[in-house]
Write a protein that holds these residues in place. Structure first.
Motif, PDB file in Angstrom:
ATOM      1  N   ARG A  24      32.482  77.553  18.626  1.00 14.42           N
ATOM      2  CA  ARG A  24      33.205  76.885  19.715  1.00 14.42           C
ATOM      3  C   ARG A  24      33.905  75.636  19.207  1.00 14.42           C
TER       4      ARG A  24
ATOM      5  N   TYR B  34      36.908  76.390  16.987  1.00 15.51           N
ATOM      6  CA  TYR B  34      38.051  76.817  17.785  1.00 15.51           C
ATOM      7  C   TYR B  34      38.674  75.635  18.530  1.00 15.51           C
ATOM      8  N   GLU B  35      37.852  74.870  19.229  1.00 14.67           N
ATOM      9  CA  GLU B  35      38.383  73.756  20.021  1.00 14.67           C
ATOM     10  C   GLU B  35      39.125  72.743  19.156  1.00 14.67           C
ATOM     11  N   GLU B  36      38.526  72.371  18.028  1.00 11.59           N
ATOM     12  CA  GLU B  36      39.084  71.287  17.216  1.00 11.59           C
ATOM     13  C   GLU B  36      40.168  71.734  16.243  1.00 11.59           C
ATOM     14  N   THR B  37      40.122  73.012  15.797  1.00 14.85           N
ATOM     15  CA  THR B  37      41.079  73.438  14.762  1.00 14.85           C
ATOM     16  C   THR B  37      41.874  74.678  15.125  1.00 14.85           C
ATOM     17  N   GLY B  38      41.481  75.389  16.189  1.00 16.75           N
ATOM     18  CA  GLY B  38      42.136  76.635  16.540  1.00 16.75           C
ATOM     19  C   GLY B  38      41.624  77.833  15.759  1.00 16.75           C
TER      20      GLY B  38
ATOM     21  N   ARG C 174      39.705  80.942  14.893  1.00 14.11           N
ATOM     22  CA  ARG C 174      38.989  81.997  15.616  1.00 14.11           C
ATOM     23  C   ARG C 174      38.143  82.777  14.620  1.00 14.11           C
TER      24      ARG C 174
ATOM     25  N   THR D 225      45.320  73.815  14.161  1.00  8.61           N
ATOM     26  CA  THR D 225      46.072  73.600  15.393  1.00  8.61           C
ATOM     27  C   THR D 225      45.047  73.552  16.513  1.00  8.61           C
ATOM     28  N   PRO D 226      44.644  72.350  16.933  1.00  5.98           N
ATOM     29  CA  PRO D 226      43.604  72.253  17.962  1.00  5.98           C
ATOM     30  C   PRO D 226      43.940  73.097  19.188  1.00  5.98           C
ATOM     31  N   ALA D 227      42.895  73.743  19.722  1.00  7.68           N
ATOM     32  CA  ALA D 227      43.077  74.630  20.867  1.00  7.68           C
ATOM     33  C   ALA D 227      42.647  73.992  22.176  1.00  7.68           C
ATOM     34  N   GLU D 228      41.552  73.227  22.154  1.00  8.75           N
ATOM     35  CA  GLU D 228      41.017  72.665  23.398  1.00  8.75           C
ATOM     36  C   GLU D 228      40.371  71.313  23.150  1.00  8.75           C
TER      37      GLU D 228
END
Length: 145
Positions: A51, A54-58, A60, A99-102
């Motif tokens: 999680r 994904y949130e900090e760097t994108g 997956r 590329t941060p996602a969230e």
């Protein structure tokens, strides 16, 4: 009571670690630190790591990590003192452009960017790195995995 956190050593194929560049809103000082954050109730370390990545760097599909060390630490940031119990996982990943996602609103105001660092870079930099001994820790951890 210490906050449970997972910290990620995201190492690419050249053994470079991805670090976040941040600025403390109160002191205006810059620092670099690994990806990671709090573990939510009911989350495993691996699911929290995925999680946070994904949130900090994108990123997956984070590959499973290897537990490399534990650290209890107190830090000051944004005028607050935080006690954390950190579980550190090493994840081998392909090189990518973060590329941060969230990001949370707070993270959006403190994160300034990202960079991939070698252990040698960490040993010789004059930048503020957390934890300060990260270069040696990475060298030790990457030789075990």
């Amino acid at each position: 009571m210490a906050r449970l956190a997972v910290k990620l050593l995201l190492l690419d194929e050249d053994d470079r670690i991805l670090l976040i560049h941040a600025r403390d809103p109160k002191t205006r000082t810059d620092c670099w630190y690994p990806v990671g954050g709090g573990v939510d109730p009911g989350e495993t370390l691996q699911s929290a790591a995925a999680r946070e990545a994904y949130e900090e760097t994108g990123l997956r599909d984070l590959p499973p990590g290897t537990h490399v060390w534990t650290r209890d630490h107190t830090y000051k940031f944004n005028g607050q003192t935080v006690d954390v119990h950190e579980e550190w996982l090493l994840h081998r990943v392909g090189h990518f452009t973060p590329t941060p996602a969230e990001l949370s609103p707070y993270e959006s105001t403190t994160i300034r960017g990202f960079a991939w660092w070698t252990a040698d870079d960490l040993h010789t930099t004059t930048e503020t790195i957390y934890p300060p001994e990260l270069g040696q820790l990475i060298t030790n951890a990457s030789t075990r995995t």
